[in-house]
Design an enzyme around this catalytic site. Structure first.
Site: not given
Ligand SMILES: Cc1ncc(COP(=O)(O)O)c(C=O)c1O
Ligand SMILES: Cc1ncc(COP(=O)(O)O)c(C=O)c1O
Lengths: 147, 389, 389, 147
Positions: A33, A35, A58, A102
């Protein structure tokens, strides 16, 4: 796109690294994915005296990791477990909608590290009684982002 | 002023000064509608004719085979829907590839929901289609093959002439999206033998919002935009004269300067590729080593994610792009990187740097230098990297 | 220099200086692709957002309800095909009028060939539709009503709010082509209650090749141009940033200056209408006497043909337009003039003069003076005129 | 769009008007289609000594009428009857494709006037033996004009 705070924590992340012989380690996310967050804790007398992270992801994944570590450093375990993803987002002056996941990941990483600490020390942290370690967080990318 | 190095020429280009100069009179002096018979209209019509001739000349077509559109995407949509709807009595099967631009792929998906059948050809690790697979895919219901000339992400150049020959033999129309090809490799539609080919002005130092399509004489196609009698009744709408004038000029310049342009960007491309390969480990060049857009550099950097790479580059003034999911706004990384067989993990760490006329040697040095530091910094932060150390 | 008087503002307008000034930086400084995440891209995205807000504000919409297109015609095509294809499970009947722009009519005709049924409402001698006829035309298969706001030839303004109420009551989508309305009459989409409304930049002193459509939140519509994720995945293609910026500025200016603009052109319009009526016999004003575009003058001059009138005017520097067959490139004179009940003979002698911000009183005097002479000259040559003398 | 010659003959048409007691009059076209040409002839000793026209129509209709009258003025009937639409187009340095029908109309108008003269004088003009007067000429406007 990103707030100044996010860019600051992305470019100058706090607490990057590893802790050797950490008291608790949590890793969430997966490479597929895009992360992965890994958080290391040093705990003394119920207080988080040191925390480090490593993140593959990211800009906002790195910034939220950095901010999450800042927010729990020096706090008690009881306080740390109450960290929410919203608190991280707020502390960063907001995140673009498709990036909110995130912050969820960061919250999960902290919880995973605390859970690991609890397991190792055979204690139960209030708020983590029902915690089930989950490596993947999959609510992300609503795909309606304008670009 | 802060250093700013633009290495995203495949996304869009700055307009050349000559192009803007050519456009200027058409904004508020010679501003007429090209359909009007008065002098304002005739001035506009003359400019339109000149621009059309320039585009035609740039690709070896007749002027009457060139139609202006509002961009590359519109032209892709027109080509595919226009052929599909006009020829559905003949068949309902379309062949394309897995690495087309979304302006082709999403149209094909739309057509699939509306009674058409689409075959998406595989590509090899370099992004090349397999001509044998293409031949086998053609049935007596096939009406259109659409394969892009030059891929926008990895730069791979397809064997267009060979595809055209196969299409011709089977009596199937062949469309190629040449948005990334125009101005970067020589094009002669007659020699290539394609039926439809489309372009976008802003990729060749022309204005945004203008494109064109070559439709070979005799090709049966419906309009996408119906209305007034513009573009010989095939594409309605008041012609964007300044935009078209600029596009015409940009195409003329592109052809005049083609050799020098290619030599310039290819040299810098190779320098950048070597610089990355020689200074950074765990990297992989995406796309074909030689059959490649002269300005395209596309690498995967293992253990790091593309968006954080882009942001870090942006902070030192370098503009690039990535096929990572985080930058494409979707769940998965670029369909092109998937199609060449990359894993998700690797594809997330992709970086595309595309070189253009204004790029210098010093820019490339600066980029290599910064890339080394940035990749190292991000890897030091990455839990994946610690495992391989 | 030769005198040049432009009276064809409904065909297209010159760009205002403020508009061009606003666009200039986006050609080769802030030239990025709005989808790119680097600084060049972000500059473009910011400009895009501002322009969208300006358009939204000009018509009382939310910014998220505004989508940019490559012009007015594309937007008409999108509205009608997009609604038709997305709602065909609900029904296949569309209602429009006989005096729509070709960008609406020809789409409807295309849809008729593809399984849809279309009712073309009549208009009265002034070009007004009949609300009772509209109500009667609606069936349970009706999915869309498309009636233009202001007619481009004769300037007639339709009762949009009343139509919207009827549409709403029956649960039918209502689209209005407001290309000639924007900047010439006040518009508030919420108050009017329409579902879709489209615009064209070059009619309001903005650049050519840009348009926009208002799509009310919740309206079910397919894209016309599929591809990249631009315009919230509804209209693919690299955004024409300079064009969009110019359109945004033009819309802002249009709203700021609306009252003065209307007062100015309406005064000159009435002067021209009176001048013609009082000085030339055998003339007929086309369109509604009061519910009329403030800058539209449309007359039929008996016994002469429109093209020869236009050419003669052009020779003295006056730019106008005509609905004669000779200028429309078709066998018949304008469908609008036919729909208001004119005979072919009369319709051939039509002249449209449309007034704009740069028109002066002296221009109007010059036009009246020359028109008197020209009409007389052409009538003296006409075998039809000798019969009435 | 139009050649200079066309514009000249449109703006300064030669031989506009009527001839009273003309020896031959021809009218072709109709108002519905947007063009009518009427030609008047004065014939002396088989020679067209005067010719006038009146035209309702577009610029090229007027220019072709003017040019056609010029081309037959002073000519013998036998010569005049040989006037072709192509000769008119050529003399005008060409016409846009959708306007070629105007030159056909001009040729027809000349023929109609000559036919009328022949009828009135009970003669047969070589080349007009099979002539059938037709008021309408309907091959015009191919509708594929670019604009
Ligand atoms: C009423 C109306 N609709 C649509 C259009 C088409 O707009 P565009 O020329 O920008 O495609 C026009 C003008 O040509 C118009 O007047
Ligand atoms: C290969 C290819 N096709 C089509 C397009 C679409 O062109 P435009 O952005 O002008 O619509 C692009 C660029 O975005 C492209 O690279």
């Amino acid at each position: 796109m990103y707030s100044e705070k996010v860019m600051d924590h992305f470019m100058n992340p706090r607490n990057v690294g590893e802790i050797e012989k950490a008291d608790g380690v949590g890793e969430v996310g997966n490479a597929k994915c895009g992360d992965i967050m890994k958080i290391y804790l040093k705990v003394d007398d119920g207080i988080i005296t040191d925390v480090k992270f490593k993140t593959f992801g990211c800009g906002s994944a790195i910034a939220t990791s950095s901010m999450a570590t800042e927010l729990i450093k020096g706090k008690s375990i009881e306080e740390a477990v109450k960290l929410t993803n919203n608190a991280v987002v707020e502390a960063l002056d907001g995140l673009p909608k498709p990036k909110v996941h995130c912050s969820v990941l960061a919250e999960q990483a902290v919880k995973a590290a605390l859970y690991d600490y609890a397991q190792k020390n055979n204690i139960v942290i209030p708020g983590l009684e029902d915690y089930v370690p989950a490596k993947d967080v999959h609510d992300h990318h609503d795909g309606d982002g304008e670009e | 002023m802060k250093k700013r190095i633009y290495l995203d020429y495949s996304a869009t280009t700055p307009m050349k000064k000559e192009v803007l100069d050519e456009m200027m009179p058409y904004f508020n002096e010679k501003f007429g509608n090209a359909s009007s018979i008065h002098s304002f209209g005739r001035e506009a019509k003359e400019a339109l004719d000149i621009a059309r001739d320039r585009i035609a000349k740039a690709i070896g077509a007749a002027s009457s085979e060139i139609f202006f559109t509002g961009g590359g995407s519109e032209a892709d949509n027109w080509a595919i829907k226009g052929i599909a709807f006009a020829n559905k009595n003949k068949g309902s099967h379309i062949i394309t590839s897995k690495i087309e631009h979304h302006a082709v792929l999403h149209v094909c998906e739309y057509l699939e929901k509306n009674g058409f059948e689409v075959t998406y050809l595989d590509v090899d690790e370099y992004g090349m289609i397999d001509l044998e697979q293409l031949k086998e895919a053609i049935t007596d219901k096939t009406i259109l093959i659409s394969i892009m000339f030059v891929n926008n992400e990895i730069g791979t150049i397809q064997p267009i002439k060979e595809i055209a020959e196969i299409a011709k033999e089977k009596g199937v129309y062949f469309h190629t999206d040449a948005v990334q090809a125009l101005g970067n490799i020589p094009i002669d539609v007659k020699e290539l033998g394609v039926d439809l080919m489309n372009f976008s002005s802003h990729k060749i130092y022309g204005p945004k919002g203008v494109g064109a399509i070559y439709i070979k004489k005799g090709v049966k196609i419906h309009p996408l935009i119906h209305g007034g009698a513009q573009e010989r009744k095939r594409r309605a709408g008041t012609e964007n004269i300044p935009g078209i004038v600029g596009f015409g000029k940009a195409a003329e310049l592109a052809i005049e300067n083609l050799d020098a342009h290619i030599a310039h960007i290819q040299k810098l491309r190779d320098k950048l590729i070597e610089g990355i390969k020689n200074n950074i480990d765990y990297v992989r060049l995406n796309g074909h080593p030689t059959k490649r857009h002269p300005g395209n550099v596309n690498f995967c950097f293992e253990f790091i994610e593309g968006e954080s790479l882009l942001l870090s580059l942006d902070m030192v003034g370098i503009a690039g792009s990535s096929g990572s999911a985080c930058t494409s706004g979707s769940l998965d990384p670029s369909h092109v990187l998937m199609a060449i067989g990359l894993t998700h993990e690797i594809a997330h760490g992709s970086l595309r740097l595309t070189i253009g006329d204004f790029t210098t040697e010093e820019d490339i040095d600066y980029v290599i230098e910064n890339l080394i530091t940035i990749v190292d910094r991000l890897r030091q932060m990455s839990p994946l990297y610690e495992k391989v150390k």
